[in-house]
Design a protein around this motif. Structure first.
Motif, PDB file in Angstrom:
ATOM      1  N   ARG A  32      16.714  14.480  37.931  1.00 32.18           N
ATOM      2  CA  ARG A  32      18.051  14.401  38.528  1.00 32.18           C
ATOM      3  C   ARG A  32      18.054  13.620  39.856  1.00 32.18           C
ATOM      4  N   GLU A  33      17.085  13.897  40.719  1.00 32.13           N
ATOM      5  CA  GLU A  33      17.102  13.308  42.057  1.00 32.13           C
ATOM      6  C   GLU A  33      16.671  11.845  42.004  1.00 32.13           C
ATOM      7  N   PRO A  34      17.412  10.967  42.714  1.00 31.51           N
ATOM      8  CA  PRO A  34      17.051   9.550  42.668  1.00 31.51           C
ATOM      9  C   PRO A  34      15.770   9.217  43.445  1.00 31.51           C
ATOM     10  N   GLU A  35      15.495  10.003  44.506  1.00 37.66           N
ATOM     11  CA  GLU A  35      14.343   9.680  45.363  1.00 37.66           C
ATOM     12  C   GLU A  35      13.302  10.800  45.291  1.00 37.66           C
ATOM     13  N   THR A  36      12.047  10.435  45.602  1.00 36.44           N
ATOM     14  CA  THR A  36      11.002  11.456  45.555  1.00 36.44           C
ATOM     15  C   THR A  36      10.894  12.225  46.869  1.00 36.44           C
ATOM     16  N   GLY A  37      11.121  11.560  47.993  1.00 37.67           N
ATOM     17  CA  GLY A  37      10.857  12.205  49.286  1.00 37.67           C
ATOM     18  C   GLY A  37      11.883  13.274  49.632  1.00 37.67           C
ATOM     19  N   SER A  38      11.414  14.389  50.180  1.00 33.73           N
ATOM     20  CA  SER A  38      12.319  15.426  50.675  1.00 33.73           C
ATOM     21  C   SER A  38      11.571  16.243  51.714  1.00 33.73           C
ATOM     22  N   PRO A  39      12.247  16.538  52.847  1.00 36.06           N
ATOM     23  CA  PRO A  39      11.567  17.354  53.862  1.00 36.06           C
ATOM     24  C   PRO A  39      11.182  18.729  53.328  1.00 36.06           C
ATOM     25  N   TRP A  40      11.831  19.168  52.232  1.00 41.81           N
ATOM     26  CA  TRP A  40      11.508  20.482  51.654  1.00 41.81           C
ATOM     27  C   TRP A  40      10.200  20.457  50.882  1.00 41.81           C
ATOM     28  N   LYS A  41       9.681  19.262  50.694  1.00 42.46           N
ATOM     29  CA  LYS A  41       8.454  19.177  49.883  1.00 42.46           C
ATOM     30  C   LYS A  41       7.213  18.878  50.710  1.00 42.46           C
ATOM     31  N   VAL A  42       7.412  18.441  51.963  1.00 38.33           N
ATOM     32  CA  VAL A  42       6.235  18.134  52.779  1.00 38.33           C
ATOM     33  C   VAL A  42       5.925  19.321  53.696  1.00 38.33           C
ATOM     34  N   MET A  43       4.714  19.318  54.250  1.00 36.01           N
ATOM     35  CA  MET A  43       4.315  20.398  55.156  1.00 36.01           C
ATOM     36  C   MET A  43       5.230  20.416  56.380  1.00 36.01           C
ATOM     37  N   PRO A  44       5.554  21.536  56.949  1.00 37.32           N
ATOM     38  CA  PRO A  44       5.167  22.860  56.465  1.00 37.32           C
ATOM     39  C   PRO A  44       6.179  23.502  55.511  1.00 37.32           C
ATOM     40  N   LEU A  45       7.432  22.929  55.418  1.00 41.64           N
ATOM     41  CA  LEU A  45       8.435  23.587  54.561  1.00 41.64           C
ATOM     42  C   LEU A  45       8.015  23.575  53.089  1.00 41.64           C
ATOM     43  N   GLY A  46       7.314  22.521  52.711  1.00 45.55           N
ATOM     44  CA  GLY A  46       6.913  22.391  51.303  1.00 45.55           C
ATOM     45  C   GLY A  46       5.550  22.989  51.014  1.00 45.55           C
ATOM     46  N   MET A  47       5.029  23.766  51.966  1.00 45.52           N
ATOM     47  CA  MET A  47       3.679  24.326  51.776  1.00 45.52           C
ATOM     48  C   MET A  47       3.662  25.281  50.584  1.00 45.52           C
ATOM     49  N   ARG A  48       2.664  25.116  49.728  1.00 44.74           N
ATOM     50  CA  ARG A  48       2.512  25.988  48.564  1.00 44.74           C
ATOM     51  C   ARG A  48       1.042  26.359  48.420  1.00 44.74           C
ATOM     52  N   GLY A  49       0.804  27.592  48.040  1.00 48.71           N
ATOM     53  CA  GLY A  49      -0.566  28.044  47.821  1.00 48.71           C
ATOM     54  C   GLY A  49      -0.912  27.905  46.345  1.00 48.71           C
ATOM     55  N   LEU A  50      -1.961  27.153  46.059  1.00 47.34           N
ATOM     56  CA  LEU A  50      -2.449  27.077  44.672  1.00 47.34           C
ATOM     57  C   LEU A  50      -3.542  28.125  44.501  1.00 47.34           C
ATOM     58  N   SER A  51      -3.466  28.875  43.413  1.00 44.43           N
ATOM     59  CA  SER A  51      -4.471  29.911  43.162  1.00 44.43           C
ATOM     60  C   SER A  51      -5.747  29.274  42.607  1.00 44.43           C
ATOM     61  N   ALA A  52      -6.814  30.087  42.568  1.00 43.02           N
ATOM     62  CA  ALA A  52      -8.066  29.599  41.979  1.00 43.02           C
ATOM     63  C   ALA A  52      -7.828  29.171  40.533  1.00 43.02           C
ATOM     64  N   GLY A  53      -6.952  29.903  39.825  1.00 45.09           N
ATOM     65  CA  GLY A  53      -6.650  29.549  38.432  1.00 45.09           C
ATOM     66  C   GLY A  53      -6.036  28.162  38.319  1.00 45.09           C
ATOM     67  N   SER A  54      -5.124  27.835  39.240  1.00 48.88           N
ATOM     68  CA  SER A  54      -4.521  26.495  39.205  1.00 48.88           C
ATOM     69  C   SER A  54      -5.540  25.429  39.580  1.00 48.88           C
ATOM     70  N   MET A  55      -6.372  25.740  40.581  1.00 48.80           N
ATOM     71  CA  MET A  55      -7.404  24.779  40.975  1.00 48.80           C
ATOM     72  C   MET A  55      -8.301  24.458  39.784  1.00 48.80           C
ATOM     73  N   GLU A  56      -8.572  25.491  39.014  1.00 48.89           N
ATOM     74  CA  GLU A  56      -9.415  25.317  37.832  1.00 48.89           C
ATOM     75  C   GLU A  56      -8.723  24.382  36.824  1.00 48.89           C
ATOM     76  N   ALA A  57      -7.410  24.574  36.644  1.00 50.34           N
ATOM     77  CA  ALA A  57      -6.670  23.706  35.712  1.00 50.34           C
ATOM     78  C   ALA A  57      -6.763  22.245  36.169  1.00 50.34           C
ATOM     79  N   PHE A  58      -6.577  22.010  37.449  1.00 51.12           N
ATOM     80  CA  PHE A  58      -6.675  20.636  37.966  1.00 51.12           C
ATOM     81  C   PHE A  58      -8.097  20.099  37.768  1.00 51.12           C
ATOM     82  N   HIS A  59      -9.071  20.926  38.090  1.00 54.57           N
ATOM     83  CA  HIS A  59     -10.469  20.517  37.951  1.00 54.57           C
ATOM     84  C   HIS A  59     -10.772  20.155  36.497  1.00 54.57           C
ATOM     85  N   ARG A  60     -10.202  20.909  35.560  1.00 58.37           N
ATOM     86  CA  ARG A  60     -10.494  20.680  34.143  1.00 58.37           C
ATOM     87  C   ARG A  60      -9.818  19.439  33.586  1.00 58.37           C
ATOM     88  N   ARG A  61      -9.017  18.796  34.400  1.00 59.80           N
ATOM     89  CA  ARG A  61      -8.470  17.504  33.998  1.00 59.80           C
ATOM     90  C   ARG A  61      -8.961  16.406  34.934  1.00 59.80           C
TER      91      ARG A  61
END
Ligand SMILES: Cc1cc2nc3c(=O)[nH]c(=O)nc-3n(C[C@H](O)[C@H](O)[C@H](O)COP(=O)(O)OP(=O)(O)OC[C@H]3O[C@@H](n4cnc5c(N)ncnc54)[C@H](O)[C@@H]3O)c2cc1C
Length: 496
Positions: A32-61
């Protein structure tokens, strides 16, 4: 016509697009959004914690978000263990030895990152895998029949064989396709705020549970989290004024703290809802489109990455006409219970934080449990995402479980072998008949003595890292047929 249209280029849509691209599907992502950038997505407002399980998914690809974590032997204790209802966990209390099947590897730890960082890495990878991403395309209509599905946006039609709604908590796909979305109504309104605080010394550091809710001060000056137990009464279509936010913060903190300016603010609730099924015909849901809950304990993104990892290879097999009967429906069967547990986890935290003497008593009780090694280890295991085990109808405790980082004596790790997105047979005993059987199912076959083999002779790991079979030759054909159907011998790849 594309094989798959994905609606939404958030982290879940992009992860799924990569999975499908990797498996050779033609994929179009409509955002939907025309642009990628948003202050809600960058640090610190966009900060997100990835769990070990997610890290594993990224590692496995083979996707690197940051430098690999520790890869030591024996497995180290986590550096941080998160919180439960604002009560911080002491990582030193996590009893690593009690975590079953934990093996050393580069994805033992979660990490803090930002939505922007995750989306940037995934969008780049999706592009390399041939995925098309069209931005500024809000989908407004969907029709489907037995042969395909059509998404419509801005007067244009986008036909595909399958469509996946990864369009977030207010999913249009979910509404247009008639998915039932059920759960519990909110008890609180939460706010993420960036403000200038005139007198920050009046606020305590970190999470503070109070008589009317909770507030959180972060290491970033002026970045606050508020949870106000107003019964979800705040009308979220109203603008968030400085006066309102200051009044909420004053009530929560019991101080006369002053917000001299509000730079940005957004609101959320603890509404906990889940689609009753994740598939209706040729339309599927993943991520927040399938489930919403409060951000307490930071699990929504992790849950969505897990959905995408589970769905990608199954949908790709369906696209290629190689899916055994019922494969696609195992997506709901496996992921719905995982989602339901996360929703309950978030409800439990809200219950513990709800103002009043009953919750205060619960807080004391939970605090005492968290002061024990078993209590902390239990919470860590639940939130790290590594304890997931699907019921695949076996009593073998490893079957249905996310595979630990099995390793060959030459250093090859399971994570390295899964990067191509195919099922893997890891044979520690060089069983010739197993080698031939793996080839018949088009599975990647790798043999060699084990460095970390958990005493197993061999193991079949699905593309999403879930263990489908362990042990001797018996039962292999049945397990492989259940997940991979019967494919040609030519597809098999045999490594020494
Ligand atoms: C304050 C806060 C803190 C959080 N912290 C954590 C955390 O630490 N860890 C964690 O795991 N989770 C956390 N979460 C939750 C996490 O951010 C979400 O679960 C995650 O972003 C969901 O990803 P998604 O791709 O499913 O949906 P979204 O990120 O919402 O992406 C959906 C995409 O679909 C697009 N879209 C919507 N409608 C349409 C349409 N009609 N047509 C085309 N495109 C459309 C949107 O523009 C958007 O790009 C937090 C949430 C909040 C609010």
């Amino acid at each position: 016509m594309h094989d798959v249209v994905i609606v939404g280029a958030g982290p879940v849509g992009l992860f799924l697009a990569c999975e499908l691209g990797l498996a050779g599907c033609s994929v179009l992502v409509l955002e939907r959004e025309p642009e990628t950038g948003s202050p809600w997505k960058v640090m610190p407002l966009g900060m997100r914690g990835l769990s070990a399980g997610s890290m594993e998914a990224f590692h496995r690809r083979g996707i690197r978000l940051a430098d690999s974590g520790p890869d030591e032997d024996p497995a180290p204790a986590p550096r941080s263990a998160g919180h439960f209802a604002g009560m911080m966990l002491d990582p030193a209390r996590v009893d690593v030895a009690a975590l079953p099947y934990r093996l050393p590897g580069p994805a033992l730890e979660g990490m803090m990152t930002s939505l922007d960082a995750v989306e940037t890495v995934l969008a780049e990878r999706a592009g390399k895998l041939g995925v098309q991403i069209r931005r500024g395309v809000p989908v407004t209509a969907i029709t489907q029949d037995d042969d395909g599905v059509v998404a419509r946006a801005g007067g244009r039609a986008y036909p595909a064989r399958w469509l996946v709604g990864c369009d977030g908590g207010r999913s249009v796909v979910r509404g247009l396709t008639g998915f039932d979305f059920v759960g519990t109504e909110p008890r609180l309104t939460g706010y993420a705020v960036h403000a200038t605080v005139a007198d920050p010394e009046k606020l305590r550091r970190g999470f503070t549970l109070t008589a009317t809710g909770m507030y959180l001060t972060t290491p970033y000056p002026g970045h606050l989290g508020l949870m106000d137990f107003d019964g979800g009464a705040f009308d979220r279509s109203r603008p968030l004024t400085r006066e309102h936010l200051q009044a909420v913060l004053r009530r929560l903190s019991g101080t006369d703290v002053t917000l001299s300016e509000v730079h940005r603010a957004s609101s959320f609730t603890d509404r906990a809802m889940q689609a009753t099924t994740y598939r209706r015909g040729r339309v599927l849901l993943a991520g927040d489109a399938a489930h919403i809950h409060s951000p307490l304990g930071g699990q929504g993104l992790n849950l969505g990455i897990g959905d995408a990892m589970n769905l990608g290879w199954k949908l790709a097999a369906s696209v290629h006409g190689q899916a055994p009967d019922g494969l696609l429906d195992t997506y709901t069967a496996e992921r719905h219970p995982v989602g339901a547990r996360v929703l309950d986890w978030s409800r439990a935290q809200v219950a513990v934080m709800t103002p009043g003497p009953h919750a205060a008593a619960l807080q004391t009780l939970v605090g005492e449990l968290l002061a024990t090694r078993d209590g902390t280890t239990y919470v860590y295991e639940r939130t790290s995402g590594t304890a997931i085990r699907h019921d695949l109808g076996s009593t073998d405790p490893l079957i249905g479980r996310n595979a630990p980082e099995l390793r060959l004596a030459d250093g090859t790790r399971l994570g390295d072998l899964l990067t191509g997105g195919r099922g893997v047979v890891l044979d520690f005993h060089d069983d010739r008949s197993l080698r031939a059987a793996a080839a018949r199912f088009g599975l990647r076959y790798v043999t060699g003595p084990a460095r970390h083999g958990l005493g197993l002779s061999a193991v079949l790991v699905r593309p999403d890292g879930i263990i489908a079979w362990t042990g001797a030759r018996d039962g292999f054909e049945q397990a492989a047929a259940r997940w991979f159907g019967s494919t040609s011998a030519a597809a098999g790849e045999i490594l020494p």
